[in-house]
Design a protein around this motif. Sequence first.
Motif, PDB file in Angstrom:
ATOM      1  N   MET A   1       0.839  -1.177   0.000  1.00 23.32           N
ATOM      2  CA  MET A   1       0.000   0.000   0.000  1.00 23.32           C
ATOM      3  C   MET A   1       0.885   1.242   0.000  1.00 23.32           C
ATOM      4  SD  MET A   1      -2.952   1.065   2.680  1.00 23.32           S
ATOM      5  CE  MET A   1      -4.414   1.648   1.920  1.00 23.32           C
ATOM      6  N   LYS A   2       0.474   2.253  -0.788  1.00 26.75           N
ATOM      7  CA  LYS A   2       1.205   3.517  -0.847  1.00 26.75           C
ATOM      8  C   LYS A   2       0.380   4.607  -0.172  1.00 26.75           C
ATOM      9  CE  LYS A   2       2.963   2.531  -5.375  1.00 26.75           C
ATOM     10  NZ  LYS A   2       3.076   3.069  -6.719  1.00 26.75           N
ATOM     11  N   VAL A   3       1.043   5.335   0.728  1.00 26.73           N
ATOM     12  CA  VAL A   3       0.391   6.381   1.498  1.00 26.73           C
ATOM     13  C   VAL A   3       1.100   7.700   1.248  1.00 26.73           C
ATOM     14  CG1 VAL A   3      -0.240   7.153   3.811  1.00 26.73           C
ATOM     15  CG2 VAL A   3      -0.203   4.714   3.302  1.00 26.73           C
ATOM     16  N   LEU A   4       0.324   8.748   0.998  1.00 31.39           N
ATOM     17  CA  LEU A   4       0.866  10.092   0.852  1.00 31.39           C
ATOM     18  C   LEU A   4       0.358  10.931   2.011  1.00 31.39           C
ATOM     19  CD1 LEU A   4       2.223  12.442  -0.689  1.00 31.39           C
ATOM     20  CD2 LEU A   4       0.069  12.713  -1.921  1.00 31.39           C
ATOM     21  N   ILE A   5       1.294  11.543   2.748  1.00 30.92           N
ATOM     22  CA  ILE A   5       0.942  12.389   3.884  1.00 30.92           C
ATOM     23  C   ILE A   5       1.446  13.795   3.608  1.00 30.92           C
ATOM     24  CG2 ILE A   5       1.218  12.794   6.356  1.00 30.92           C
ATOM     25  CD1 ILE A   5       1.894   9.791   6.651  1.00 30.92           C
ATOM     26  N   THR A   6       0.534  14.763   3.570  1.00 34.33           N
ATOM     27  CA  THR A   6       0.976  16.154   3.489  1.00 34.33           C
ATOM     28  C   THR A   6       1.230  16.623   4.921  1.00 34.33           C
ATOM     29  OG1 THR A   6      -1.228  17.137   3.644  1.00 34.33           O
ATOM     30  CG2 THR A   6      -0.442  16.552   1.435  1.00 34.33           C
ATOM     31  N   GLY A   7       2.230  17.460   5.112  1.00 36.32           N
ATOM     32  CA  GLY A   7       2.574  17.885   6.473  1.00 36.32           C
ATOM     33  C   GLY A   7       3.265  16.771   7.236  1.00 36.32           C
ATOM     34  N   ILE A   8       4.120  16.033   6.564  1.00 34.59           N
ATOM     35  CA  ILE A   8       4.794  14.861   7.141  1.00 34.59           C
ATOM     36  C   ILE A   8       5.649  15.193   8.362  1.00 34.59           C
ATOM     37  CG2 ILE A   8       6.785  14.988   5.594  1.00 34.59           C
ATOM     38  CD1 ILE A   8       5.212  11.672   6.384  1.00 34.59           C
ATOM     39  N   TYR A   9       6.178  16.414   8.421  1.00 40.79           N
ATOM     40  CA  TYR A   9       7.050  16.785   9.537  1.00 40.79           C
ATOM     41  C   TYR A   9       6.292  17.316  10.748  1.00 40.79           C
ATOM     42  CZ  TYR A   9      11.230  16.287   6.649  1.00 40.79           C
ATOM     43  OH  TYR A   9      12.240  15.800   5.858  1.00 40.79           O
ATOM     44  N   GLY A  10       4.987  17.409  10.664  1.00 45.28           N
ATOM     45  CA  GLY A  10       4.201  17.834  11.817  1.00 45.28           C
ATOM     46  C   GLY A  10       4.051  16.692  12.806  1.00 45.28           C
ATOM     47  N   GLN A  11       3.530  16.991  13.968  1.00 42.62           N
ATOM     48  CA  GLN A  11       3.380  15.996  15.031  1.00 42.62           C
ATOM     49  C   GLN A  11       2.608  14.768  14.549  1.00 42.62           C
ATOM     50  OE1 GLN A  11       1.631  17.492  18.660  1.00 42.62           O
ATOM     51  NE2 GLN A  11       0.903  15.474  19.234  1.00 42.62           N
ATOM     52  N   ASP A  12       1.466  14.974  13.921  1.00 39.46           N
ATOM     53  CA  ASP A  12       0.639  13.849  13.465  1.00 39.46           C
ATOM     54  C   ASP A  12       1.304  13.110  12.309  1.00 39.46           C
ATOM     55  OD1 ASP A  12      -1.212  14.570  15.372  1.00 39.46           O
ATOM     56  OD2 ASP A  12      -2.473  15.677  13.972  1.00 39.46           O
ATOM     57  N   ILE A  14       4.508  12.707  11.666  1.00 41.72           N
ATOM     58  CA  ILE A  14       5.615  11.879  12.159  1.00 41.72           C
ATOM     59  C   ILE A  14       5.078  10.589  12.786  1.00 41.72           C
ATOM     60  CG2 ILE A  14       7.429  11.758  13.919  1.00 41.72           C
ATOM     61  CD1 ILE A  14       7.935  14.762  13.328  1.00 41.72           C
ATOM     62  N   ILE A  15       4.029  10.715  13.579  1.00 44.35           N
ATOM     63  CA  ILE A  15       3.434   9.530  14.220  1.00 44.35           C
ATOM     64  C   ILE A  15       2.865   8.576  13.168  1.00 44.35           C
ATOM     65  CG2 ILE A  15       1.518   8.749  15.678  1.00 44.35           C
ATOM     66  CD1 ILE A  15       1.987  11.377  17.321  1.00 44.35           C
ATOM     67  N   LEU A  16       2.121   9.114  12.205  1.00 44.75           N
ATOM     68  CA  LEU A  16       1.506   8.266  11.184  1.00 44.75           C
ATOM     69  C   LEU A  16       2.533   7.550  10.323  1.00 44.75           C
ATOM     70  CD1 LEU A  16      -1.532  10.405  10.023  1.00 44.75           C
ATOM     71  CD2 LEU A  16      -1.591   8.205  11.202  1.00 44.75           C
ATOM     72  N   GLN A  17       3.597   8.256   9.906  1.00 48.63           N
ATOM     73  CA  GLN A  17       4.578   7.592   9.047  1.00 48.63           C
ATOM     74  C   GLN A  17       5.270   6.463   9.800  1.00 48.63           C
ATOM     75  OE1 GLN A  17       8.294   7.854   8.877  1.00 48.63           O
ATOM     76  NE2 GLN A  17       8.246   8.808  10.886  1.00 48.63           N
ATOM     77  N   LYS A  18       5.438   6.581  11.109  1.00 48.92           N
ATOM     78  CA  LYS A  18       6.011   5.469  11.891  1.00 48.92           C
ATOM     79  C   LYS A  18       5.053   4.280  11.924  1.00 48.92           C
ATOM     80  CE  LYS A  18       9.007   8.149  14.889  1.00 48.92           C
ATOM     81  NZ  LYS A  18       9.218   8.689  16.237  1.00 48.92           N
ATOM     82  N   LYS A  19       3.764   4.562  12.108  1.00 52.65           N
ATOM     83  CA  LYS A  19       2.763   3.488  12.113  1.00 52.65           C
ATOM     84  C   LYS A  19       2.739   2.762  10.773  1.00 52.65           C
ATOM     85  CE  LYS A  19       0.526   4.445  16.087  1.00 52.65           C
ATOM     86  NZ  LYS A  19       0.531   3.538  17.196  1.00 52.65           N
ATOM     87  N   PHE A  20       2.790   3.523   9.679  1.00 52.28           N
ATOM     88  CA  PHE A  20       2.787   2.912   8.353  1.00 52.28           C
ATOM     89  C   PHE A  20       4.072   2.140   8.094  1.00 52.28           C
ATOM     90  CE2 PHE A  20      -0.296   6.470   7.312  1.00 52.28           C
ATOM     91  CZ  PHE A  20      -1.404   5.639   7.399  1.00 52.28           C
TER      92      PHE A  20
END
Length: 161
Positions: A1-12, A14-20
Amino acid sequence: MKVLITGIYGQDGIILQKKFHYKNFKTFGFAKSKKNISLCKNTKIILDDLSNIFRIAQKIRAIKPDLIIHLASNNVGASLSKNFYHYYLYNLLSYMRLFIVFIIFAKNAKFILAGSSMMYDNLKNIKINERTHFNTKSYYGLYKIHCHKISIFFKFFFKLN
């Protein structure tokens, strides 16, 4: 699965990219600038400030994300009168460009727009649920409310899931 997160360096972000990362998802992050923040090795940073719809389209078409999570915004705690046009309009237009590209090139992906407690920041000591009316005193809360309403309109108009 490919996930794109805008605002990757924000608090949320950072947490989400670790979960993924722990789920072995390939994660891409849109960011205005490179930061000295350590991200997981399978997270690819794409420098983009969401100001150019053609550049956004090019990157989304190349990534082909299954999930887009829009967290990016400018929130400096300004009141409605302070910096309203700059921050509110910048955030709203960034969202609109991203969402339009999503509809055209990634309609089969899931799109998540993060809400905010600031959408309700004039309400005190009440339980908030899906039927609670929005009430804000900040440009940021207003931006989130308007993006939510635009999303509902687009969902109906373009028959999105």
